[in-house]
Design a protein around this motif. Sequence first.
Motif, PDB file in Angstrom:
ATOM      1  N   ASN A 112     -35.482 -39.074 -68.899  1.00 33.74           N
ATOM      2  CA  ASN A 112     -35.181 -38.042 -69.879  1.00 33.74           C
ATOM      3  C   ASN A 112     -34.824 -36.748 -69.164  1.00 33.74           C
ATOM      4  OD1 ASN A 112     -35.085 -36.826 -72.486  1.00 33.74           O
ATOM      5  ND2 ASN A 112     -37.107 -35.947 -72.116  1.00 33.74           N
ATOM      6  N   VAL A 113     -33.970 -35.937 -69.800  1.00 31.65           N
ATOM      7  CA  VAL A 113     -33.583 -34.646 -69.256  1.00 31.65           C
ATOM      8  C   VAL A 113     -34.203 -33.540 -70.101  1.00 31.65           C
ATOM      9  CG1 VAL A 113     -31.672 -33.082 -68.700  1.00 31.65           C
ATOM     10  CG2 VAL A 113     -31.411 -35.550 -68.337  1.00 31.65           C
ATOM     11  N   ILE A 114     -34.908 -32.611 -69.467  1.00 36.66           N
ATOM     12  CA  ILE A 114     -35.546 -31.486 -70.142  1.00 36.66           C
ATOM     13  C   ILE A 114     -34.799 -30.222 -69.762  1.00 36.66           C
ATOM     14  CG2 ILE A 114     -37.693 -30.193 -70.440  1.00 36.66           C
ATOM     15  CD1 ILE A 114     -39.102 -32.783 -69.318  1.00 36.66           C
ATOM     16  N   VAL A 115     -34.284 -29.506 -70.735  1.00 37.41           N
ATOM     17  CA  VAL A 115     -33.548 -28.273 -70.471  1.00 37.41           C
ATOM     18  C   VAL A 115     -34.533 -27.134 -70.243  1.00 37.41           C
ATOM     19  CG1 VAL A 115     -31.878 -26.600 -71.349  1.00 37.41           C
ATOM     20  CG2 VAL A 115     -31.567 -29.036 -71.828  1.00 37.41           C
ATOM     21  N   LEU A 116     -34.469 -26.518 -69.068  1.00 39.59           N
ATOM     22  CA  LEU A 116     -35.329 -25.373 -68.761  1.00 39.59           C
ATOM     23  C   LEU A 116     -34.610 -24.066 -69.085  1.00 39.59           C
ATOM     24  CD1 LEU A 116     -36.799 -26.533 -65.328  1.00 39.59           C
ATOM     25  CD2 LEU A 116     -37.707 -26.929 -67.624  1.00 39.59           C
ATOM     26  N   ALA A 117     -33.394 -23.934 -68.630  1.00 39.94           N
ATOM     27  CA  ALA A 117     -32.579 -22.754 -68.940  1.00 39.94           C
ATOM     28  C   ALA A 117     -31.256 -23.245 -69.504  1.00 39.94           C
ATOM     29  CB  ALA A 117     -32.346 -21.919 -67.688  1.00 39.94           C
ATOM     30  N   SER A 118     -30.978 -22.891 -70.739  1.00 39.45           N
ATOM     31  CA  SER A 118     -29.786 -23.392 -71.416  1.00 39.45           C
ATOM     32  C   SER A 118     -28.513 -22.705 -70.945  1.00 39.45           C
ATOM     33  CB  SER A 118     -29.929 -23.225 -72.926  1.00 39.45           C
ATOM     34  OG  SER A 118     -30.150 -21.865 -73.251  1.00 39.45           O
ATOM     35  N   TYR A 146     -37.051 -17.039 -60.464  1.00 41.30           N
ATOM     36  CA  TYR A 146     -38.136 -18.006 -60.516  1.00 41.30           C
ATOM     37  C   TYR A 146     -38.330 -18.480 -61.950  1.00 41.30           C
ATOM     38  CZ  TYR A 146     -41.280 -14.365 -62.379  1.00 41.30           C
ATOM     39  OH  TYR A 146     -41.855 -13.386 -63.150  1.00 41.30           O
ATOM     40  N   TYR A 147     -38.834 -19.692 -62.066  1.00 38.45           N
ATOM     41  CA  TYR A 147     -39.101 -20.300 -63.362  1.00 38.45           C
ATOM     42  C   TYR A 147     -40.437 -21.033 -63.260  1.00 38.45           C
ATOM     43  CZ  TYR A 147     -38.078 -22.621 -67.800  1.00 38.45           C
ATOM     44  OH  TYR A 147     -38.115 -23.036 -69.112  1.00 38.45           O
ATOM     45  N   PRO A 148     -41.474 -20.615 -64.015  1.00 40.55           N
ATOM     46  CA  PRO A 148     -42.782 -21.269 -63.927  1.00 40.55           C
ATOM     47  C   PRO A 148     -42.772 -22.646 -64.586  1.00 40.55           C
ATOM     48  CG  PRO A 148     -42.797 -19.568 -65.624  1.00 40.55           C
ATOM     49  CD  PRO A 148     -41.465 -19.467 -64.941  1.00 40.55           C
ATOM     50  N   VAL A 149     -43.311 -23.638 -63.887  1.00 36.28           N
ATOM     51  CA  VAL A 149     -43.382 -24.987 -64.449  1.00 36.28           C
ATOM     52  C   VAL A 149     -44.786 -25.561 -64.239  1.00 36.28           C
ATOM     53  CG1 VAL A 149     -40.964 -25.658 -64.409  1.00 36.28           C
ATOM     54  CG2 VAL A 149     -42.284 -25.788 -62.296  1.00 36.28           C
ATOM     55  N   PRO A 150     -45.826 -24.939 -64.854  1.00 39.45           N
ATOM     56  CA  PRO A 150     -47.166 -25.507 -64.732  1.00 39.45           C
ATOM     57  C   PRO A 150     -47.234 -26.916 -65.315  1.00 39.45           C
ATOM     58  CG  PRO A 150     -47.088 -23.827 -66.439  1.00 39.45           C
ATOM     59  CD  PRO A 150     -45.795 -23.739 -65.689  1.00 39.45           C
ATOM     60  N   ASP A 151     -46.465 -27.146 -66.361  1.00 32.72           N
ATOM     61  CA  ASP A 151     -46.318 -28.468 -66.965  1.00 32.72           C
ATOM     62  C   ASP A 151     -44.910 -28.531 -67.517  1.00 32.72           C
ATOM     63  OD1 ASP A 151     -46.292 -30.800 -68.363  1.00 32.72           O
ATOM     64  OD2 ASP A 151     -47.858 -30.257 -69.788  1.00 32.72           O
ATOM     65  N   VAL A 152     -44.057 -29.293 -66.890  1.00 31.34           N
ATOM     66  CA  VAL A 152     -42.645 -29.276 -67.248  1.00 31.34           C
ATOM     67  C   VAL A 152     -42.407 -29.696 -68.692  1.00 31.34           C
ATOM     68  CG1 VAL A 152     -42.100 -31.636 -66.549  1.00 31.34           C
ATOM     69  CG2 VAL A 152     -40.345 -29.864 -66.356  1.00 31.34           C
ATOM     70  N   HIS A 153     -43.352 -30.442 -69.282  1.00 32.71           N
ATOM     71  CA  HIS A 153     -43.170 -30.898 -70.661  1.00 32.71           C
ATOM     72  C   HIS A 153     -43.527 -29.817 -71.673  1.00 32.71           C
ATOM     73  CE1 HIS A 153     -42.391 -34.965 -69.311  1.00 32.71           C
ATOM     74  NE2 HIS A 153     -43.422 -34.855 -68.508  1.00 32.71           N
ATOM     75  N   GLY A 154     -44.158 -28.728 -71.205  1.00 33.26           N
ATOM     76  CA  GLY A 154     -44.568 -27.692 -72.142  1.00 33.26           C
ATOM     77  C   GLY A 154     -43.914 -26.349 -71.884  1.00 33.26           C
ATOM     78  N   ASP A 158     -35.435 -20.875 -71.095  1.00 32.86           N
ATOM     79  CA  ASP A 158     -34.896 -19.579 -70.700  1.00 32.86           C
ATOM     80  C   ASP A 158     -35.972 -18.553 -70.349  1.00 32.86           C
ATOM     81  OD1 ASP A 158     -32.315 -20.571 -71.111  1.00 32.86           O
ATOM     82  OD2 ASP A 158     -32.327 -19.966 -73.206  1.00 32.86           O
ATOM     83  N   THR A 159     -37.041 -18.984 -69.689  1.00 31.56           N
ATOM     84  CA  THR A 159     -38.087 -18.040 -69.294  1.00 31.56           C
ATOM     85  C   THR A 159     -37.990 -17.657 -67.817  1.00 31.56           C
ATOM     86  OG1 THR A 159     -39.617 -19.876 -68.831  1.00 31.56           O
ATOM     87  CG2 THR A 159     -39.707 -18.882 -71.021  1.00 31.56           C
ATOM     88  N   TYR A 160     -36.830 -17.816 -67.220  1.00 28.34           N
ATOM     89  CA  TYR A 160     -36.679 -17.413 -65.820  1.00 28.34           C
ATOM     90  C   TYR A 160     -36.635 -15.889 -65.718  1.00 28.34           C
ATOM     91  CZ  TYR A 160     -31.730 -16.961 -67.127  1.00 28.34           C
ATOM     92  OH  TYR A 160     -30.555 -16.615 -67.749  1.00 28.34           O
TER      93      TYR A 160
END
Length: 235
Positions: A112-118, A146-154, A158-160
């Motif tokens: 699966n692909v999870i979009v972090l920054a659109s 930087y982009y925090p990823v304590p849990d990539v599923h949560g 666009d929080t960079y």
Amino acid sequence: VTTAVGINSLAYGHYGAPYATTQDATGTEAVFAKPQGLVIDSQSKYMYVAEGDHLGGVRRIDLQTRVVETLSFYDASTHGNPQSLAIDTRNDTILYALTTTRLVALDLDASNVIVLASSLPCTTPHSVAFSREMVFFTCSDHNIYYYPVPDVHGVLTDTYAILAGSSSANYNDADSSSHNCSFNEPRGMAVLSSGDFLVMDAGNLAIRYVSVNYTDLSSCSCHTYAGWSSRASDG
């Protein structure tokens, strides 16, 4: 006369018409279009390769069998052509891709692909790296993000934010903001065991050392590690 063939020639690919096609196979029977970013997992089991041109895709190579396969669940027409890759070393199951249009995470277990920054804050993405629950990336606007990823599923899309740099290229002038380093076209990054990292500051003809305070990301510092220190602005 015997010519040695190294890993950087034909050990994992077959040269053909550039950009024309790709082909999954074993060793030199595999075909790459334009590979331009790679990363190896923490167990040295797999190597992942970004096919960054118009054919866009992510390839996985088994380092024991040399089998090359394309990750079929990644759709470049949706997410953009990957330019650089980083592996989440906490478990080797998440692959981060900086693409021509966005920052995404590839869940290798769930396909699966999870979009972090659109969308990205620049027109030309350069490099991505992972360290201590953080994804870092560089691009053509002279900043390191930087982009925090304590849990990539949560994560929230666009929080960079800017870790270091300024909005324009800098050679000599110190950045007076809390992001007290300036860069001119920061590109490739290498993360050290300390969590700090080295950055190629291409426009300043230097390698920069970025010291990261993970409890207070606004207080990072940097200095010129090698190269033309009189052009780079340290902080």
